[in-house]
Design an enzyme around this catalytic site. Sequence first.
Site, mmCIF file in Angstrom:
data_model
loop_
_atom_site.group_PDB
_atom_site.id
_atom_site.type_symbol
_atom_site.label_atom_id
_atom_site.label_comp_id
_atom_site.label_asym_id
_atom_site.label_seq_id
_atom_site.Cartn_x
_atom_site.Cartn_y
_atom_site.Cartn_z
ATOM 1 N N HIS A 285 5.023 -1.142 79.330
ATOM 2 C CA HIS A 285 4.948 0.195 78.738
ATOM 3 C C HIS A 285 3.859 1.005 79.415
ATOM 4 O O HIS A 285 2.784 0.496 79.701
ATOM 5 C CB HIS A 285 4.701 0.130 77.229
ATOM 6 N N HIS B 122 1.289 4.088 79.072
ATOM 7 C CA HIS B 122 0.603 4.960 78.119
ATOM 8 C C HIS B 122 0.414 6.344 78.743
ATOM 9 O O HIS B 122 -0.094 6.450 79.869
ATOM 10 C CB HIS B 122 -0.804 4.422 77.811
HETATM 11 P P1 5GP Z 1 -1.088 -2.492 75.050
HETATM 12 O O1 5GP Z 1 -2.429 -2.893 74.506
HETATM 13 O O2 5GP Z 1 -0.105 -3.632 75.024
HETATM 14 O O3 5GP Z 1 -1.159 -1.822 76.391
HETATM 15 O O4 5GP Z 1 -0.559 -1.345 74.088
HETATM 16 C C1 5GP Z 1 0.298 -1.571 73.030
HETATM 17 C C2 5GP Z 1 0.379 -0.277 72.255
HETATM 18 O O5 5GP Z 1 1.475 -0.364 71.368
HETATM 19 C C3 5GP Z 1 -0.857 0.014 71.404
HETATM 20 O O6 5GP Z 1 -1.407 1.271 71.804
HETATM 21 C C4 5GP Z 1 -0.333 0.031 69.980
HETATM 22 O O7 5GP Z 1 -0.935 1.028 69.196
HETATM 23 C C5 5GP Z 1 1.148 0.281 70.167
HETATM 24 N N1 5GP Z 1 1.980 -0.327 69.146
HETATM 25 C C6 5GP Z 1 1.922 -1.603 68.709
HETATM 26 N N2 5GP Z 1 2.875 -1.823 67.778
HETATM 27 C C7 5GP Z 1 3.557 -0.658 67.653
HETATM 28 C C8 5GP Z 1 4.670 -0.258 66.837
HETATM 29 O O8 5GP Z 1 5.217 -1.028 66.040
HETATM 30 N N3 5GP Z 1 5.095 1.030 66.964
HETATM 31 C C9 5GP Z 1 4.520 1.900 67.842
HETATM 32 N N4 5GP Z 1 5.011 3.149 67.901
HETATM 33 N N5 5GP Z 1 3.464 1.553 68.617
HETATM 34 C C10 5GP Z 1 2.986 0.299 68.514
#
Ligand code: 5GP
Length: 144
Positions: free
Chosen positions: A103, A105
Amino acid sequence: MNDKVDDCIFCQIVAGDIPSRTVYEDDTVLAFLDANPLARGHTLVIPKAHHERVGDMPGDVAEAVFAAVNDLTPAVEAAVDAPASTVAFNNGEAAGQEVPHAHCHIVPRFDDDGGRPIHSLFGDRPDLSEDELDGIAAEIGDAA
Ligand code: 5GP
Ligand code: ZN
């Protein structure tokens, strides 16, 4: 195309099993608001198929994801009247990736928002000689 991974939160969002605020969707890509935003408008752009990391996506999927990032970044900025954004992948657990479904950001940035550039994530920088830099460049070229 990789099948849905049942215990993957983002696969469940793609399947509609977990609600999200979709901001863009096509056959290959989904973009939705982050549930715990770092800033107003914080958006995630994902391949619909389960690919864990950058480098795991087939070329056409990677192209579609980046095309969406390219289109959505100015749209996200405009929506929240942000003059800038930080656009980044946490790629792999050691880099802080918590959801193992690739993903991107898009985090809107504002003057004096207290955030810092990506460079500030790192502490001591390696002191590399010209020979070491040459070697690293060659290794990357060979591996690509
Ligand atoms: P990572 O730390 O893996 O780069 O980012 C994961 C992101 O996914 C985090 O910013 C977190 O807030 C978001 N996130 C986690 N679970 C969910 C969810 O169930 N729905 C949405 N919309 N975002 C999520
Ligand atoms: Zn997934």
